[in-house]
Motif scaffolding. Structure first.
Motif, mmCIF file in Angstrom:
data_model
loop_
_atom_site.group_PDB
_atom_site.id
_atom_site.type_symbol
_atom_site.label_atom_id
_atom_site.label_comp_id
_atom_site.label_asym_id
_atom_site.label_seq_id
_atom_site.Cartn_x
_atom_site.Cartn_y
_atom_site.Cartn_z
ATOM 1 N N HIS A 39 0.830 -1.200 0.000
ATOM 2 C CA HIS A 39 0.000 0.000 0.000
ATOM 3 C C HIS A 39 0.868 1.255 0.000
ATOM 4 O O HIS A 39 0.751 2.130 0.866
ATOM 5 C CB HIS A 39 -0.950 -0.024 1.190
ATOM 6 N N ILE A 40 1.715 1.341 -1.015
ATOM 7 C CA ILE A 40 2.669 2.446 -1.129
ATOM 8 C C ILE A 40 1.967 3.787 -1.234
ATOM 9 O O ILE A 40 2.418 4.775 -0.662
ATOM 10 C CB ILE A 40 3.594 2.224 -2.340
ATOM 11 N N ASN A 41 0.865 3.854 -1.953
ATOM 12 C CA ASN A 41 0.201 5.138 -2.150
ATOM 13 C C ASN A 41 -0.410 5.710 -0.868
ATOM 14 O O ASN A 41 -0.787 6.871 -0.833
ATOM 15 C CB ASN A 41 -0.848 5.060 -3.257
ATOM 16 N N ALA A 42 -0.507 4.959 0.198
ATOM 17 C CA ALA A 42 -0.975 5.510 1.475
ATOM 18 C C ALA A 42 0.057 6.466 2.064
ATOM 19 O O ALA A 42 -0.294 7.376 2.812
ATOM 20 C CB ALA A 42 -1.265 4.392 2.465
ATOM 21 N N ALA A 43 1.329 6.281 1.728
ATOM 22 C CA ALA A 43 2.380 7.168 2.222
ATOM 23 C C ALA A 43 2.282 8.552 1.572
ATOM 24 O O ALA A 43 2.722 9.538 2.146
ATOM 25 C CB ALA A 43 3.747 6.557 1.964
ATOM 26 N N TRP A 44 1.705 8.644 0.377
ATOM 27 C CA TRP A 44 1.575 9.923 -0.317
ATOM 28 C C TRP A 44 0.384 10.720 0.169
ATOM 29 O O TRP A 44 0.324 11.920 -0.013
ATOM 30 C CB TRP A 44 1.431 9.711 -1.823
ATOM 31 N N SER A 45 -0.583 10.068 0.752
ATOM 32 C CA SER A 45 -1.807 10.732 1.183
ATOM 33 C C SER A 45 -1.610 11.338 2.571
ATOM 34 O O SER A 45 -1.036 10.723 3.457
ATOM 35 C CB SER A 45 -2.954 9.726 1.214
ATOM 36 N N SER A 46 -2.125 12.555 2.769
ATOM 37 C CA SER A 46 -1.975 13.196 4.078
ATOM 38 C C SER A 46 -2.975 12.658 5.097
ATOM 39 O O SER A 46 -2.715 12.647 6.281
ATOM 40 C CB SER A 46 -2.141 14.707 3.938
ATOM 41 N N THR A 47 -4.130 12.206 4.634
ATOM 42 C CA THR A 47 -5.127 11.628 5.528
ATOM 43 C C THR A 47 -5.424 10.205 5.096
ATOM 44 O O THR A 47 -5.306 9.862 3.935
ATOM 45 C CB THR A 47 -6.440 12.433 5.495
ATOM 46 N N ASN A 48 -5.830 9.387 6.042
ATOM 47 C CA ASN A 48 -6.164 8.008 5.729
ATOM 48 C C ASN A 48 -7.623 7.939 5.288
ATOM 49 O O ASN A 48 -8.523 7.892 6.112
ATOM 50 C CB ASN A 48 -5.918 7.105 6.937
ATOM 51 N N LYS A 49 -7.831 7.943 3.984
ATOM 52 C CA LYS A 49 -9.185 7.906 3.456
ATOM 53 C C LYS A 49 -9.481 6.590 2.751
ATOM 54 O O LYS A 49 -10.432 6.488 2.000
ATOM 55 C CB LYS A 49 -9.407 9.079 2.507
ATOM 56 N N PHE A 50 -8.665 5.595 2.987
ATOM 57 C CA PHE A 50 -8.834 4.296 2.355
ATOM 58 C C PHE A 50 -9.590 3.375 3.310
ATOM 59 O O PHE A 50 -9.142 3.135 4.423
ATOM 60 C CB PHE A 50 -7.476 3.686 2.020
ATOM 61 N N TYR A 51 -10.733 2.880 2.876
ATOM 62 C CA TYR A 51 -11.561 2.005 3.697
ATOM 63 C C TYR A 51 -11.831 0.703 2.964
ATOM 64 O O TYR A 51 -12.040 0.697 1.754
ATOM 65 C CB TYR A 51 -12.893 2.668 4.048
ATOM 66 N N SER A 52 -11.828 -0.402 3.685
ATOM 67 C CA SER A 52 -12.189 -1.695 3.105
ATOM 68 C C SER A 52 -13.661 -1.998 3.339
ATOM 69 O O SER A 52 -14.256 -2.773 2.607
ATOM 70 C CB SER A 52 -11.320 -2.807 3.686
ATOM 71 N N ASP A 55 -16.407 2.233 8.233
ATOM 72 C CA ASP A 55 -15.807 2.349 9.568
ATOM 73 C C ASP A 55 -14.637 1.399 9.808
ATOM 74 O O ASP A 55 -14.198 1.235 10.939
ATOM 75 C CB ASP A 55 -16.859 2.158 10.663
ATOM 76 N N TYR A 56 -14.133 0.746 8.754
ATOM 77 C CA TYR A 56 -12.967 -0.137 8.868
ATOM 78 C C TYR A 56 -11.889 0.337 7.900
ATOM 79 O O TYR A 56 -11.964 0.056 6.707
ATOM 80 C CB TYR A 56 -13.338 -1.586 8.558
ATOM 81 N N PRO A 57 -10.887 1.066 8.396
ATOM 82 C CA PRO A 57 -9.859 1.563 7.492
ATOM 83 C C PRO A 57 -9.001 0.441 6.930
ATOM 84 O O PRO A 57 -8.809 -0.602 7.549
ATOM 85 C CB PRO A 57 -9.024 2.501 8.366
ATOM 86 N N TYR A 58 -8.495 0.682 5.721
ATOM 87 C CA TYR A 58 -7.595 -0.266 5.075
ATOM 88 C C TYR A 58 -6.218 -0.151 5.717
ATOM 89 O O TYR A 58 -5.932 0.802 6.435
ATOM 90 C CB TYR A 58 -7.526 0.032 3.569
ATOM 91 N N ARG A 59 -5.363 -1.112 5.449
ATOM 92 C CA ARG A 59 -4.027 -1.109 6.053
ATOM 93 C C ARG A 59 -3.223 0.123 5.654
ATOM 94 O O ARG A 59 -3.366 0.651 4.565
ATOM 95 C CB ARG A 59 -3.249 -2.342 5.589
ATOM 96 N N ASP A 60 -2.354 0.552 6.543
ATOM 97 C CA ASP A 60 -1.435 1.643 6.247
ATOM 98 C C ASP A 60 -0.246 1.109 5.463
ATOM 99 O O ASP A 60 -0.108 -0.090 5.244
ATOM 100 C CB ASP A 60 -0.940 2.284 7.544
ATOM 101 N N PHE A 61 0.631 2.016 5.081
ATOM 102 C CA PHE A 61 1.859 1.650 4.387
ATOM 103 C C PHE A 61 2.734 0.804 5.316
ATOM 104 O O PHE A 61 2.921 1.145 6.480
ATOM 105 C CB PHE A 61 2.607 2.921 3.972
ATOM 106 N N ILE A 62 3.236 -0.297 4.807
ATOM 107 C CA ILE A 62 4.051 -1.198 5.621
ATOM 108 C C ILE A 62 5.172 -1.782 4.770
ATOM 109 O O ILE A 62 5.006 -2.023 3.576
ATOM 110 C CB ILE A 62 3.192 -2.313 6.247
ATOM 111 N N ILE A 63 6.316 -1.966 5.394
ATOM 112 C CA ILE A 63 7.467 -2.597 4.736
ATOM 113 C C ILE A 63 7.772 -3.891 5.466
ATOM 114 O O ILE A 63 7.879 -3.910 6.691
ATOM 115 C CB ILE A 63 8.701 -1.675 4.777
ATOM 116 N N ARG A 64 7.895 -4.954 4.697
ATOM 117 C CA ARG A 64 8.247 -6.258 5.255
ATOM 118 C C ARG A 64 9.507 -6.762 4.555
ATOM 119 O O ARG A 64 9.652 -6.607 3.357
ATOM 120 C CB ARG A 64 7.126 -7.266 5.027
ATOM 121 N N PHE A 65 10.394 -7.339 5.326
ATOM 122 C CA PHE A 65 11.571 -7.955 4.732
ATOM 123 C C PHE A 65 11.901 -9.204 5.516
ATOM 124 O O PHE A 65 11.516 -9.359 6.678
ATOM 125 C CB PHE A 65 12.760 -6.988 4.693
ATOM 126 N N GLY A 66 12.577 -10.100 4.867
ATOM 127 C CA GLY A 66 12.882 -11.347 5.544
ATOM 128 C C GLY A 66 14.043 -12.089 4.922
ATOM 129 O O GLY A 66 14.488 -11.791 3.812
#
Length: 73
Positions: A39-52, A55-66
């Motif tokens: 969800h890279i484009n969530a980092a560009w947005s100033s407010t969290n307006k992404f909902y699944s 009243d249930y927001p979608y995941r925020d920007f996250i980085i996973r490595f392993g």
């Protein structure tokens, strides 16, 4: 689905947004390395307006490595 609570909502329109993900997977001998940005484009947005759902927001920007290391082949 987790709480078995289903309903048809017609009050608020949600969705209609793109989610951008990036994934790299590499294998070197017995080792597998991966890097994932979700969800890279969530980092560009100033407010969290992404909902699944309402009243249930979608995941925020996250980085996973392993790192997966196989000792025996």
């Amino acid at each position: 689905p987790v709480i078995a609570d289903f309903f048809v909502q017609e009050k608020k329109q949600i969705g209609n947004f793109a989610t951008l993900d990036f994934f790299v997977n590499a294998r070197v001998r017995q080792t597998r390395i991966f890097f994932k940005a979700e969800h890279i484009n969530a980092a560009w947005s100033s407010t969290n307006k992404f909902y699944s759902a309402p009243d249930y927001p979608y995941r925020d920007f996250i980085i996973r490595f392993g790192l997966v290391w196989n000792f025996f082949k």
